[in-house]
Design an enzyme around this catalytic site. Structure first.
Site, PDB file in Angstrom:
ATOM      1  N   GLU A 191       0.819  -1.218   0.000  1.00  0.00           N
ATOM      2  CA  GLU A 191       0.000   0.000   0.000  1.00  0.00           C
ATOM      3  C   GLU A 191       0.852   1.267   0.000  1.00  0.00           C
ATOM      4  O   GLU A 191       0.543   2.232  -0.689  1.00  0.00           O
ATOM      5  CB  GLU A 191      -0.918   0.013   1.238  1.00  0.00           C
ATOM      6  N   PRO A 235     -30.472  27.465  -0.109  1.00  0.00           N
ATOM      7  CA  PRO A 235     -31.636  27.892   0.679  1.00  0.00           C
ATOM      8  C   PRO A 235     -31.324  28.805   1.868  1.00  0.00           C
ATOM      9  O   PRO A 235     -32.239  29.286   2.522  1.00  0.00           O
ATOM     10  CB  PRO A 235     -32.218  26.564   1.174  1.00  0.00           C
ATOM     11  N   ASP A 274     -31.157  39.228  -4.183  1.00  0.00           N
ATOM     12  CA  ASP A 274     -32.523  39.473  -3.735  1.00  0.00           C
ATOM     13  C   ASP A 274     -32.684  39.052  -2.289  1.00  0.00           C
ATOM     14  O   ASP A 274     -31.723  38.637  -1.637  1.00  0.00           O
ATOM     15  CB  ASP A 274     -33.539  38.803  -4.678  1.00  0.00           C
ATOM     16  N   LYS A 323     -37.419  41.308  -4.405  1.00  0.00           N
ATOM     17  CA  LYS A 323     -38.147  40.155  -4.934  1.00  0.00           C
ATOM     18  C   LYS A 323     -39.063  39.514  -3.905  1.00  0.00           C
ATOM     19  O   LYS A 323     -39.394  38.362  -4.025  1.00  0.00           O
ATOM     20  CB  LYS A 323     -37.212  39.061  -5.493  1.00  0.00           C
ATOM     21  N   GLY A 331     -31.719  33.011  -4.581  1.00  0.00           N
ATOM     22  CA  GLY A 331     -31.945  31.963  -3.589  1.00  0.00           C
ATOM     23  C   GLY A 331     -32.129  30.606  -4.262  1.00  0.00           C
ATOM     24  O   GLY A 331     -32.615  30.517  -5.394  1.00  0.00           O
ATOM     25  N   GLY A 332     -31.712  29.551  -3.586  1.00  0.00           N
ATOM     26  CA  GLY A 332     -31.934  28.197  -4.096  1.00  0.00           C
ATOM     27  C   GLY A 332     -31.192  27.951  -5.394  1.00  0.00           C
ATOM     28  O   GLY A 332     -30.016  28.260  -5.526  1.00  0.00           O
ATOM     29  N   ASP A 333     -31.919  27.420  -6.387  1.00  0.00           N
ATOM     30  CA  ASP A 333     -31.353  27.188  -7.710  1.00  0.00           C
ATOM     31  C   ASP A 333     -31.993  28.182  -8.682  1.00  0.00           C
ATOM     32  O   ASP A 333     -33.210  28.370  -8.656  1.00  0.00           O
ATOM     33  CB  ASP A 333     -31.653  25.751  -8.165  1.00  0.00           C
ATOM     34  N   ILE A 384     -35.049  26.881 -10.772  1.00  0.00           N
ATOM     35  CA  ILE A 384     -36.265  26.321 -10.166  1.00  0.00           C
ATOM     36  C   ILE A 384     -37.056  27.477  -9.570  1.00  0.00           C
ATOM     37  O   ILE A 384     -36.655  28.059  -8.552  1.00  0.00           O
ATOM     38  CB  ILE A 384     -35.932  25.251  -9.108  1.00  0.00           C
ATOM     39  N   ALA A 430     -34.555  24.978  -2.561  1.00  0.00           N
ATOM     40  CA  ALA A 430     -35.183  24.935  -1.233  1.00  0.00           C
ATOM     41  C   ALA A 430     -35.727  23.542  -0.915  1.00  0.00           C
ATOM     42  O   ALA A 430     -35.597  23.070   0.221  1.00  0.00           O
ATOM     43  CB  ALA A 430     -36.302  25.974  -1.169  1.00  0.00           C
ATOM     44  N   MET A 454     -43.738  28.591  -2.826  1.00  0.00           N
ATOM     45  CA  MET A 454     -44.616  29.773  -2.740  1.00  0.00           C
ATOM     46  C   MET A 454     -46.036  29.354  -2.388  1.00  0.00           C
ATOM     47  O   MET A 454     -47.006  29.864  -2.961  1.00  0.00           O
ATOM     48  CB  MET A 454     -44.585  30.556  -4.065  1.00  0.00           C
ATOM     49  N   GLY A 465     -36.095  27.362   5.941  1.00  0.00           N
ATOM     50  CA  GLY A 465     -35.309  26.124   5.968  1.00  0.00           C
ATOM     51  C   GLY A 465     -33.810  26.359   5.871  1.00  0.00           C
ATOM     52  O   GLY A 465     -33.355  27.232   5.126  1.00  0.00           O
TER      53      GLY A 465
HETATM   54  C1  LIG Z   1     -39.267  32.533  -5.933  1.00  0.00           C
HETATM   55  S1  LIG Z   1     -39.118  30.954  -5.218  1.00  0.00           S
HETATM   56  C2  LIG Z   1     -37.431  30.687  -5.415  1.00  0.00           C
HETATM   57  C3  LIG Z   1     -37.045  29.279  -5.290  1.00  0.00           C
HETATM   58  C4  LIG Z   1     -35.574  29.057  -5.458  1.00  0.00           C
HETATM   59  N1  LIG Z   1     -35.150  29.355  -6.777  1.00  0.00           N
HETATM   60  C5  LIG Z   1     -35.144  27.637  -5.088  1.00  0.00           C
HETATM   61  O1  LIG Z   1     -34.672  26.878  -5.938  1.00  0.00           O
HETATM   62  O2  LIG Z   1     -35.267  27.310  -3.895  1.00  0.00           O
HETATM   63  C6  LIG Z   1     -39.280  31.355  -3.539  1.00  0.00           C
HETATM   64  C7  LIG Z   1     -39.910  30.240  -2.748  1.00  0.00           C
HETATM   65  O3  LIG Z   1     -38.961  29.231  -2.492  1.00  0.00           O
HETATM   66  C8  LIG Z   1     -39.217  28.666  -1.234  1.00  0.00           C
HETATM   67  N2  LIG Z   1     -38.037  28.873  -0.390  1.00  0.00           N
HETATM   68  C9  LIG Z   1     -36.904  29.467  -0.731  1.00  0.00           C
HETATM   69  N3  LIG Z   1     -36.001  29.430   0.281  1.00  0.00           N
HETATM   70  C10 LIG Z   1     -36.629  28.781   1.288  1.00  0.00           C
HETATM   71  C11 LIG Z   1     -36.235  28.411   2.591  1.00  0.00           C
HETATM   72  N4  LIG Z   1     -35.014  28.696   3.062  1.00  0.00           N
HETATM   73  N5  LIG Z   1     -37.125  27.739   3.360  1.00  0.00           N
HETATM   74  C12 LIG Z   1     -38.346  27.430   2.891  1.00  0.00           C
HETATM   75  N6  LIG Z   1     -38.764  27.756   1.657  1.00  0.00           N
HETATM   76  C13 LIG Z   1     -37.929  28.424   0.873  1.00  0.00           C
HETATM   77  C14 LIG Z   1     -40.448  29.336  -0.674  1.00  0.00           C
HETATM   78  O4  LIG Z   1     -41.552  28.587  -1.068  1.00  0.00           O
HETATM   79  C15 LIG Z   1     -40.410  30.661  -1.382  1.00  0.00           C
HETATM   80  O5  LIG Z   1     -41.660  31.255  -1.428  1.00  0.00           O
END
Ligand SMILES: C[S@@+](CC[C@H](N)C(=O)[O-])C[C@H]1O[C@@H](n2cnc3c(N)ncnc32)[C@H](O)[C@@H]1O
Length: 461
Positions: free
Chosen positions: A22, A221, A244, A266, A297-299, A302, A328, A380, A409
């Site tokens: 090894e 998220p 945002d 936003k 936020g998030g992706d 999505i 999220a 949402m 979350g």
């Molecule tokens: C305009 S959308 C954007 C989603 C984002 N692009 C995503 O992929 O998570 C916003 C919604 O995402 C959800 N969201 C985003 N961040 C969140 C979090 N930390 N906890 C719970 N819901 C969340 C809620 O439903 C919120 O109203």
């Protein structure tokens, strides 16, 4: 500093490796990318070294002997793991004037082999001279995270064009050009694997134009540790960040400190900058040659309008890249310990929005969703939770179907409330932050507060 770092050219050179276990295998893995010709001794055909790298190293079954030095080796690595044998090999090496590295035996070493991080021609060696290998390892891990995986490609791309640049730009301007190149859109395109685009951006830069670039970045998220390495890198290189309200302060704190920050709002009630203006702003900033990050936020793809923003940039010929983020649904489910699919409980997961543009109801076939009997994640959905529940009940879902509402979350302020479809509206009424509805059998697994328990606590109070 006892050990002086000097990089050895081993391309085509012979390296004697004593050992086939090894330890020797690990050293061979490190040595191979240098292009060295490795001749291994005490390495049988069944040894770990032979099994993994048999086709890439020359195997000799017997122990290292004087005759091996006829091959004019540049380095000897003693790595049998047997102290007496490694000592013997090291002495042989010394006697033949070949620098020796003996694994875990610093007193026998002329050279130490450092921890290595490499990306093509970029090589970083880390050594603590054997004093604190743990620190060396940690530093290596940090560097592995920091350096983009395709940085080696960027270095190669630049190297292949050094001649053209030297001809085109004389004097101080040349250095400024390379400074711009390594953090500009052409390098970014190489990292994205698109060399044709990189070539045309490189030409533009060479002709004195300073094309800007927009990264549409998913920030996840909320928990800053859920940011991807790529998102972190581009945020640290940005000149301007458009963000945002879903982007947490902790994440903004990780961005380049002197980058200009523009809040583009936003929230439902707080459209700080209309969508078309966000697009126009990004185009203007990119045309000024800025590295723009649109942080969402998030992706971005999505329910994030990332697609529209990308199209707006492409329509104006602006170079743009999308960096995905943890949406999220994924972040909230993981934190609430809800597996979105689970053998025997749910074979599908569907992401839907409860709001169409302008705040109205979206065009969703809730009855078909109900029939799937999988997991439904509603973005949402807090304000319209009662309507969503009504639609799914009408579609045939049982009133006792478990649901979980996750607010904020992955943030410090996160709340998870468990309920059922019949009481989904009441559960959502408990929260004001952005929230997600998770509907389906898997939601019964959510950790958090129970709506019924909350109600009885309130009555008792
Ligand atoms: C305009 S959308 C954007 C989603 C984002 N692009 C995503 O992929 O998570 C916003 C919604 O995402 C959800 N969201 C985003 N961040 C969140 C979090 N930390 N906890 C719970 N819901 C969340 C809620 O439903 C919120 O109203």
């Amino acid at each position: 500093m006892r050990y002086f770092p000097a990089f050895m050219d081993l391309q085509g050179a012979t390296v004697l490796l004593s050992g086939g276990g090894e330890l020797a295998l690990r050293k061979a893995r490190l040595l191979l990318p240098s292009g060295a010709r490795i001749v291994a001794f005490s390495a049988s055909e069944n040894s770990p070294l032979a099994r993994e790298l048999g086709g890439q190293v020359i195997l000799r079954a017997g122990p290292l002997s004087d005759t091996a030095f006829a091959e004019n080796p540049k380095l000897l690595v003693a790595a049998t793991g047997d102290e007496a044998e490694d000592e013997r090999a090291a002495k042989l090496g010394r006697a033949h004037g070949v620098p020796v590295n003996a694994v875990d035996m610093p007193h026998l070493c002329d050279v130490v082999i450092p921890s290595i991080v490499h990306r093509g021609d970029l090589v970083v060696g880390i050594s603590t001279g054997g004093a604190a290998p743990v620190i060396g390892r940690r530093l290596r891990e940090r560097l592995e995270q920091m350096l983009p995986a395709r940085l080696g490609e960027v270095i190669r791309f630049g190297k292949e064009r050094r001649g053209i640049v030297s001809e085109a730009i004389q004097g101080k301007g040349r250095r400024a050009f390379w400074e711009r190149f390594y953090s500009g859109p052409a390098a970014e395109a190489v990292m994205a694997g698109d060399e044709a685009r990189a070539e045309s951006l490189f030409r533009e830069e060479l002709e004195g134009e300073t094309p800007g670039h927009v990264h549409i970045v998913g920030a996840g998220p909320g928990d800053p540790e859920l940011l991807t390495l790529k998102a972190l890198r581009v945020c640290q290189e940005a000149d301007v960040i458009l963000h945002d309200n879903l982007v947490s302060d902790e994440i903004l704190a990780l961005c380049r400190r002197d980058a200009e920050r523009i809040y583009v709002g936003k929230k439902r009630s707080d459209h700080a900058v209309p969508q078309a203006e966000i697009g126009a702003l990004m185009v203007r900033l990119a045309r000024e040659g800025k590295r723009v990050v649109r942080l969402k936020g998030g992706d971005p793809f999505i329910f994030g309008r990332g697609g529209e923003e990308l199209e707006a940039l492409q329509a104006e010929g602006i170079s743009a890249t999308v960096v995905p983020g943890i949406s999220a649904a994924l972040g909230c489910a993981a934190n609430a310990e809800v597996p979105l699919t689970h053998r025997g409980l749910s074979q599908s997961v569907t992401f839907v929005t409860a709001e169409a543009g302008g705040g109205g109801a979206p065009d969703i076939d809730w009855a078909s969703l109900a029939k799937l009997r999988g997991t439904i994640v509603v973005y949402m959905g807090v304000r319209r939770a009662g309507d969503v529940a009504g639609d799914l009940l009408k579609g045939g879902l049982d009133a006792s179907t478990p649901v979980a509402v996750v607010a904020d979350g992955t943030r410090d302020t996160e709340r998870v409330i468990r309920a059922d479809l019949a009481t989904l509206g009441d559960a959502a009424a408990q929260i004001s932050a952005p929230g997600l509805l998770i509907i389906g059998e898997v939601a019964a697994k959510a950790k958090g507060e129970d709506l019924l328990a909350l109600a009885s606590q309130r009555q008792a109070a």
